[in-house]
Scaffold this motif. Sequence first.
Motif, PDB file in Angstrom:
ATOM      1  N   THR A 109      21.768  10.516 -41.851  1.00 28.65           N
ATOM      2  CA  THR A 109      22.645  11.444 -41.929  1.00 28.65           C
ATOM      3  C   THR A 109      23.988  11.040 -41.227  1.00 28.65           C
ATOM      4  O   THR A 109      24.192  10.525 -40.198  1.00 28.65           O
ATOM      5  CB  THR A 109      22.351  12.905 -41.344  1.00 28.65           C
ATOM      6  OG1 THR A 109      21.359  13.356 -42.002  1.00 28.65           O
ATOM      7  CG2 THR A 109      23.657  13.870 -41.467  1.00 28.65           C
ATOM      8  N   LEU A 110      24.948  10.798 -41.936  1.00 27.48           N
ATOM      9  CA  LEU A 110      26.306  10.530 -41.267  1.00 27.48           C
ATOM     10  C   LEU A 110      27.119  11.520 -41.201  1.00 27.48           C
ATOM     11  O   LEU A 110      27.281  12.574 -41.861  1.00 27.48           O
ATOM     12  CB  LEU A 110      27.043   9.504 -42.490  1.00 27.48           C
ATOM     13  CG  LEU A 110      26.348   8.201 -42.879  1.00 27.48           C
ATOM     14  CD1 LEU A 110      27.290   7.577 -43.922  1.00 27.48           C
ATOM     15  CD2 LEU A 110      25.911   7.510 -41.651  1.00 27.48           C
ATOM     16  N   CYS A 111      27.664  11.620 -39.965  1.00 27.26           N
ATOM     17  CA  CYS A 111      28.647  12.735 -39.485  1.00 27.26           C
ATOM     18  C   CYS A 111      30.103  12.037 -39.314  1.00 27.26           C
ATOM     19  O   CYS A 111      30.010  11.452 -38.271  1.00 27.26           O
ATOM     20  CB  CYS A 111      28.093  13.404 -38.222  1.00 27.26           C
ATOM     21  SG  CYS A 111      26.480  13.814 -38.320  1.00 27.26           S
ATOM     22  N   ARG A 112      31.106  12.539 -39.878  1.00 31.75           N
ATOM     23  CA  ARG A 112      32.362  12.180 -39.664  1.00 31.75           C
ATOM     24  C   ARG A 112      33.090  13.253 -38.695  1.00 31.75           C
ATOM     25  O   ARG A 112      33.075  14.498 -39.584  1.00 31.75           O
ATOM     26  CB  ARG A 112      33.041  11.889 -40.983  1.00 31.75           C
ATOM     27  CG  ARG A 112      34.358  11.438 -40.762  1.00 31.75           C
ATOM     28  CD  ARG A 112      35.016  10.984 -42.231  1.00 31.75           C
ATOM     29  NE  ARG A 112      36.619  10.666 -41.853  1.00 31.75           N
ATOM     30  CZ  ARG A 112      37.553  11.592 -42.339  1.00 31.75           C
ATOM     31  NH1 ARG A 112      37.180  12.780 -42.408  1.00 31.75           N
ATOM     32  NH2 ARG A 112      38.670  11.169 -42.032  1.00 31.75           N
ATOM     33  N   ARG A 113      33.548  13.003 -37.676  1.00 38.19           N
ATOM     34  CA  ARG A 113      34.121  13.830 -36.772  1.00 38.19           C
ATOM     35  C   ARG A 113      35.609  14.288 -37.603  1.00 38.19           C
ATOM     36  O   ARG A 113      36.381  13.473 -37.825  1.00 38.19           O
ATOM     37  CB  ARG A 113      34.293  13.384 -35.568  1.00 38.19           C
ATOM     38  CG  ARG A 113      34.975  14.452 -34.561  1.00 38.19           C
ATOM     39  CD  ARG A 113      35.272  13.982 -33.274  1.00 38.19           C
ATOM     40  NE  ARG A 113      35.914  15.135 -32.447  1.00 38.19           N
ATOM     41  CZ  ARG A 113      36.493  14.780 -31.252  1.00 38.19           C
ATOM     42  NH1 ARG A 113      36.156  13.759 -30.623  1.00 38.19           N
ATOM     43  NH2 ARG A 113      37.009  15.867 -30.717  1.00 38.19           N
ATOM     44  N   ILE A 123      29.524  16.166 -43.329  1.00 35.14           N
ATOM     45  CA  ILE A 123      27.893  15.098 -43.222  1.00 35.14           C
ATOM     46  C   ILE A 123      27.705  14.809 -44.719  1.00 35.14           C
ATOM     47  O   ILE A 123      28.214  15.421 -45.656  1.00 35.14           O
ATOM     48  CB  ILE A 123      26.808  16.120 -42.577  1.00 35.14           C
ATOM     49  CG1 ILE A 123      26.468  17.148 -43.434  1.00 35.14           C
ATOM     50  CG2 ILE A 123      27.380  16.503 -41.170  1.00 35.14           C
ATOM     51  CD1 ILE A 123      25.180  17.980 -43.039  1.00 35.14           C
ATOM     52  N   CYS A 124      26.914  13.653 -44.437  1.00 38.48           N
ATOM     53  CA  CYS A 124      26.464  13.343 -45.763  1.00 38.48           C
ATOM     54  C   CYS A 124      24.939  12.661 -45.554  1.00 38.48           C
ATOM     55  O   CYS A 124      25.020  11.831 -44.731  1.00 38.48           O
ATOM     56  CB  CYS A 124      27.200  11.994 -46.478  1.00 38.48           C
ATOM     57  SG  CYS A 124      26.480  11.092 -47.808  1.00 38.48           S
ATOM     58  N   MET A 125      24.173  13.372 -45.978  1.00 32.58           N
ATOM     59  CA  MET A 125      22.567  12.694 -45.962  1.00 32.58           C
ATOM     60  C   MET A 125      22.114  11.777 -47.005  1.00 32.58           C
ATOM     61  O   MET A 125      22.285  12.154 -48.197  1.00 32.58           O
ATOM     62  CB  MET A 125      21.634  13.894 -45.744  1.00 32.58           C
ATOM     63  CG  MET A 125      20.105  13.460 -45.638  1.00 32.58           C
ATOM     64  SD  MET A 125      19.077  14.882 -45.718  1.00 32.58           S
ATOM     65  CE  MET A 125      19.164  15.513 -44.101  1.00 32.58           C
ATOM     66  N   LEU A 126      21.957  10.706 -46.594  1.00 32.93           N
ATOM     67  CA  LEU A 126      21.503   9.466 -47.566  1.00 32.93           C
ATOM     68  C   LEU A 126      20.005   9.425 -47.270  1.00 32.93           C
ATOM     69  O   LEU A 126      19.252   9.163 -46.484  1.00 32.93           O
ATOM     70  CB  LEU A 126      22.234   8.179 -47.126  1.00 32.93           C
ATOM     71  CG  LEU A 126      23.751   8.442 -47.427  1.00 32.93           C
ATOM     72  CD1 LEU A 126      24.507   7.280 -46.789  1.00 32.93           C
ATOM     73  CD2 LEU A 126      24.133   8.565 -48.984  1.00 32.93           C
ATOM     74  N   PRO A 127      19.173   9.203 -48.799  1.00 28.36           N
ATOM     75  CA  PRO A 127      17.905   8.919 -48.948  1.00 28.36           C
ATOM     76  C   PRO A 127      17.595   7.431 -48.541  1.00 28.36           C
ATOM     77  O   PRO A 127      17.091   6.518 -49.826  1.00 28.36           O
ATOM     78  CB  PRO A 127      17.564   9.409 -50.053  1.00 28.36           C
ATOM     79  CG  PRO A 127      18.917   9.162 -51.062  1.00 28.36           C
ATOM     80  CD  PRO A 127      20.102   9.362 -50.021  1.00 28.36           C
ATOM     81  N   VAL A 177      32.309   7.916 -36.661  1.00 31.50           N
ATOM     82  CA  VAL A 177      31.251   8.294 -37.299  1.00 31.50           C
ATOM     83  C   VAL A 177      29.849   8.292 -36.739  1.00 31.50           C
ATOM     84  O   VAL A 177      29.939   7.056 -35.742  1.00 31.50           O
ATOM     85  CB  VAL A 177      30.894   7.392 -38.828  1.00 31.50           C
ATOM     86  CG1 VAL A 177      29.559   7.853 -39.276  1.00 31.50           C
ATOM     87  CG2 VAL A 177      31.898   7.557 -39.867  1.00 31.50           C
ATOM     88  N   ILE A 178      29.058   9.218 -36.636  1.00 30.96           N
ATOM     89  CA  ILE A 178      27.803   9.510 -35.925  1.00 30.96           C
ATOM     90  C   ILE A 178      26.857   9.357 -36.960  1.00 30.96           C
ATOM     91  O   ILE A 178      26.519  10.113 -38.031  1.00 30.96           O
ATOM     92  CB  ILE A 178      27.644  10.561 -35.033  1.00 30.96           C
ATOM     93  CG1 ILE A 178      28.928  10.768 -34.232  1.00 30.96           C
ATOM     94  CG2 ILE A 178      26.262  10.339 -34.298  1.00 30.96           C
ATOM     95  CD1 ILE A 178      28.709  12.258 -33.346  1.00 30.96           C
ATOM     96  N   GLY A 179      25.682   8.314 -36.874  1.00 30.27           N
ATOM     97  CA  GLY A 179      24.691   8.121 -37.663  1.00 30.27           C
ATOM     98  C   GLY A 179      23.402   8.790 -37.169  1.00 30.27           C
ATOM     99  O   GLY A 179      23.071   8.122 -36.164  1.00 30.27           O
ATOM    100  N   TYR A 180      22.810   9.644 -37.532  1.00 29.10           N
ATOM    101  CA  TYR A 180      21.170  10.048 -37.120  1.00 29.10           C
ATOM    102  C   TYR A 180      20.161   9.488 -38.070  1.00 29.10           C
ATOM    103  O   TYR A 180      20.270   9.913 -39.330  1.00 29.10           O
ATOM    104  CB  TYR A 180      21.326  11.548 -37.009  1.00 29.10           C
ATOM    105  CG  TYR A 180      22.305  12.146 -36.048  1.00 29.10           C
ATOM    106  CD1 TYR A 180      21.725  11.780 -34.464  1.00 29.10           C
ATOM    107  CD2 TYR A 180      23.392  12.425 -36.297  1.00 29.10           C
ATOM    108  CE1 TYR A 180      22.531  12.432 -33.524  1.00 29.10           C
ATOM    109  CE2 TYR A 180      24.295  13.042 -35.427  1.00 29.10           C
ATOM    110  CZ  TYR A 180      23.874  12.821 -33.947  1.00 29.10           C
ATOM    111  OH  TYR A 180      24.519  13.586 -32.943  1.00 29.10           O
TER     112      TYR A 180
END
Length: 231
Positions: free
Chosen positions: A225-229, A215-219, A169-172
């Motif tokens: 934004t979580l990006c699962r490769r 991806i999943c963008m969380l408020p 996971v990459i979190g932005y």
Amino acid sequence: MANNGQGEQNQPAKHQEVGHKSLLQSDALYQELRELTAKHPWNLMTTSADEGQFLNMLLKLINAKNTMEIGVYTGYSLLATALAIPDDGKILAMDINRENYELGLPVIEKAGVAHKIDFREGPALPVLDQMIEDGKYHGTFDFVFVDADKDNYINYHKRLIDLVKIGGVIGYDNTLWNGSVVAPPDAPLRKYVRYYRDFVLELNKALAADPRIEICMLPVGDGVTLCRRIS
């Protein structure tokens, strides 16, 4: 801690600012780091308490061990990460300012997790480029958290996608950018918010279109934004 029901209703909500007590066995350390950061002129850069708690839980759920953080500031999310990963886990932590990192380091040391951190002062892109050139770091990171210069988020992603493992996971951070990403073009925005908005919008569009991730963008906080490769 026992609750004797006496006098608590008259006490200020001491945990309100730092989030739930389970964040740390002694949430006094989180409180200490937040208060220390609050005195810094750039305190708006700190990770929110709810986001720190979320990252802590996420890392445990994915059994992360080898992680990276780009943009450390005083180390609030770094502390959350260091507490979540196992004792032999590692965090490659990069920031252009060692002084800010050292401001929060005593709290991280007090928590007994400083040995997990490999701090590098300076821009992250040359370090990432070197790791890619070396070849041995491809697909080795379980989790990466990015909270640095928004105008380079796209450049980070181009490199990180090779360094994070499939299933990693990459979190932005800050992908809602003060809500400006949905504001009309003529909305009154602070100068720095307006300047970086286009970069954040560019990133959001690129992540949504990238077939290598889901991806999943969380408020949470200012948006993460979580990006699962996946490939």
